[in-house]
Scaffold this active site. Structure first.
Site, short mmCIF file in Angstrom:
data_model
loop_
_atom_site.label_atom_id
_atom_site.label_comp_id
_atom_site.label_asym_id
_atom_site.label_seq_id
_atom_site.Cartn_x
_atom_site.Cartn_y
_atom_site.Cartn_z
N ASN A 4 -0.94 -10.13 -4.01
CA ASN A 4 -2.07 -9.36 -3.47
C ASN A 4 -1.52 -8.34 -2.48
O ASN A 4 -1.35 -8.62 -1.29
CB ASN A 4 -3.09 -10.30 -2.82
CG ASN A 4 -3.77 -11.16 -3.86
OD1 ASN A 4 -4.60 -10.68 -4.63
ND2 ASN A 4 -3.37 -12.43 -3.93
N GLU A 5 -1.24 -7.18 -3.02
CA GLU A 5 -0.60 -6.12 -2.25
C GLU A 5 -1.64 -5.42 -1.35
O GLU A 5 -2.85 -5.67 -1.50
CB GLU A 5 0.02 -5.10 -3.22
CG GLU A 5 1.11 -5.68 -4.12
CD GLU A 5 2.42 -5.98 -3.39
OE1 GLU A 5 2.42 -6.14 -2.15
OE2 GLU A 5 3.45 -6.08 -4.08
N PRO A 6 -1.18 -4.56 -0.42
CA PRO A 6 -2.12 -3.84 0.43
C PRO A 6 -3.22 -3.18 -0.41
O PRO A 6 -2.94 -2.60 -1.46
CB PRO A 6 -1.24 -2.78 1.11
CG PRO A 6 0.11 -3.43 1.17
CD PRO A 6 0.23 -4.25 -0.09
N THR A 61 7.75 -4.08 -2.53
CA THR A 61 7.93 -5.36 -3.23
C THR A 61 8.94 -5.21 -4.37
O THR A 61 9.82 -6.05 -4.57
CB THR A 61 6.57 -5.83 -3.79
OG1 THR A 61 5.67 -6.01 -2.69
CG2 THR A 61 6.71 -7.13 -4.57
#
Ligand code: F6R
Length: 372
Positions: A178-180, A197
């Site tokens: 769950n990235e920015p 990442t």
């Protein structure tokens, strides 16, 4: 050991003594956080908690459901769980697992796949049933990914929900992938990986160009549905993002901050990963700390650095403005090594030049020889 082979009994090893943790004021922390000076104590403590959950849940409802992570951080926990299983302490036959994520596209037999990671580092060495293992499929045809993600959520619900969710944290603040930009309502889905990442994974893939651009991940809401959550971080490269997650405001910029909305989260850190927490970095700005000689020294070095002055040039105002006036207080009030709150601040308003000089002189002698 081959899958399904009964574990070879090994003599039970002696139980560890309770781990040492660093305790101090947690004023700024919005998540319950435990700091371990010894890295191996962290893995043992998390494994111990997982064992308690497995035993409690299998007794209560005949099965325990774990949410699992990959990456370097949980390896010690898996090693410890394997050790405890092989010692005869732990049975996985009633354990169901759901992994957080998998790269997309990714074949399960690829050396980079999280399927392979999980079997090689954990599942192969314990008596878990293959049908109880769930990992998002990196080979699902694109047009079926949405359906597969919904089925993954449904499988978690059908298992009765996750009892214990293990998490690492990425430098972007991701949990799972769950990235920015991920919000609190997100569920299992396909996501685009953040550049940072992909850069972090480049060494494993022999070049950033070989790192997949996408992944399938449980969402923030999926993670928050777990009954208990453990967020683990080790190493100084995680210190900044850990402090943001533990002490910062909740924001979609850092998915890990959403953990602050959960009732039962524990953050397990080694000392390097805790280095940017206020209680480790600048504990003197918190209430109720103990002024040890070592802390006096650190705080003065920090103040000199922050003010851009040599130690002997620091004024009483510098001390006051950075909550370090207690160092200028009479030594008996400071009580080194005692368990007392910091003494009352000396007022900066007394700062006529004569007082300032006196304060400096006191600071010089006390700071340089803080034995009073
Ligand atoms: C892995 C996962 C990721 C990692 C994170 C930290 O399944 O979901 O969120 O936990 O990227 O990775 P390491 O532990 O390798 O630093």
């Amino acid at each position: 050991m081959a899958k399904g082979t009964p574990p070879t009994p090994t003599p039970p090893t002696a139980r560890r003594s309770p781990p040492t943790t660093i305790e101090s004021s947690r004023d700024r922390e919005r998540l319950r956080t435990v700091v371990f000076p010894e890295h191996s104590d962290l893995a043992a403590a998390v494994a111990e908690r997982i064992i308690e959950v497995i035993q409690r849940e299998t007794r209560a409802k005949g099965r325990a459901v774990l949410g699992l992570a990959t990456g370097s951080t949980p390896l010690g926990v898996y090693e410890e769980l394997i050790r405890r299983h092989q010692a005869g302490d732990l049975d996985f036959s009633h354990v169901i697992t759901f992994n957080l994520d998998e790269y997309y596209p990714m074949t399960p037999d690829s050396p980079h796949s999280y399927h392979r990671y999980m079997w090689e580092n954990f599942f192969e060495h314990v008596n878990i049933a293959k049908e109880n293992v769930h990992i998002p499929e990196g080979v699902t045809p694109r047009e079926r990914v949405t359906e597969a993600c919904a089925a993954y959520e449904q499988a978690i619900r059908a298992a009765g929900g996750i009892d214990f969710q293990l998490l690492g944290i990425g430098k972007t603040g991701h949990v799972g992938f769950n990235e920015p930009g991920s919000d609190a309502t997100s569920r299992t889905r396909i996501v685009t990986l953040d550049t940072l990442t992909r850069r972090d994974a480049a060494a494993d893939f022999f070049g950033v160009e070989n790192v997949p651009r996408e992944a399938i991940t449980m969402g923030v809401a999926t993670i928050l549905d777990a009954k208990e959550i453990a967020l683990l971080a080790t190493g100084e490269h995680k210190a900044g993002i850990v402090a943001r997650a533990v002490e910062g405001e909740i924001s979609t910029d850092v998915a890990a901050t959403f953990l602050q909305r959960h009732q039962s989260v524990t953050v397990y850190l080694d000392l390097p990963a805790a280095a940017e927490l206020t209680r480790i970095k600048t504990p003197w700005i918190l209430e109720g700390i103990e002024w040890t000689p070592a802390m006096v020294e650190r705080s003065v070095v920090w103040l000199a650095d922050k003010s851009g002055k040599a130690v002997l040039k620091l004024s009483a105002r510098d001390y006051a403005e950075h909550q370090l006036s207690p160092l200028l207080a009479p030594a008996r009030a400071r009580r080194f090594g005692g368990s007392h709150q910091r003494p009352g601040l000396q007022s900066a308003t007394r700062e006529d030049s004569g007082t300032r000089q006196a304060a400096r002189a006191r600071a010089r002698t006390r700071v340089l020889a803080p034995s009073g």
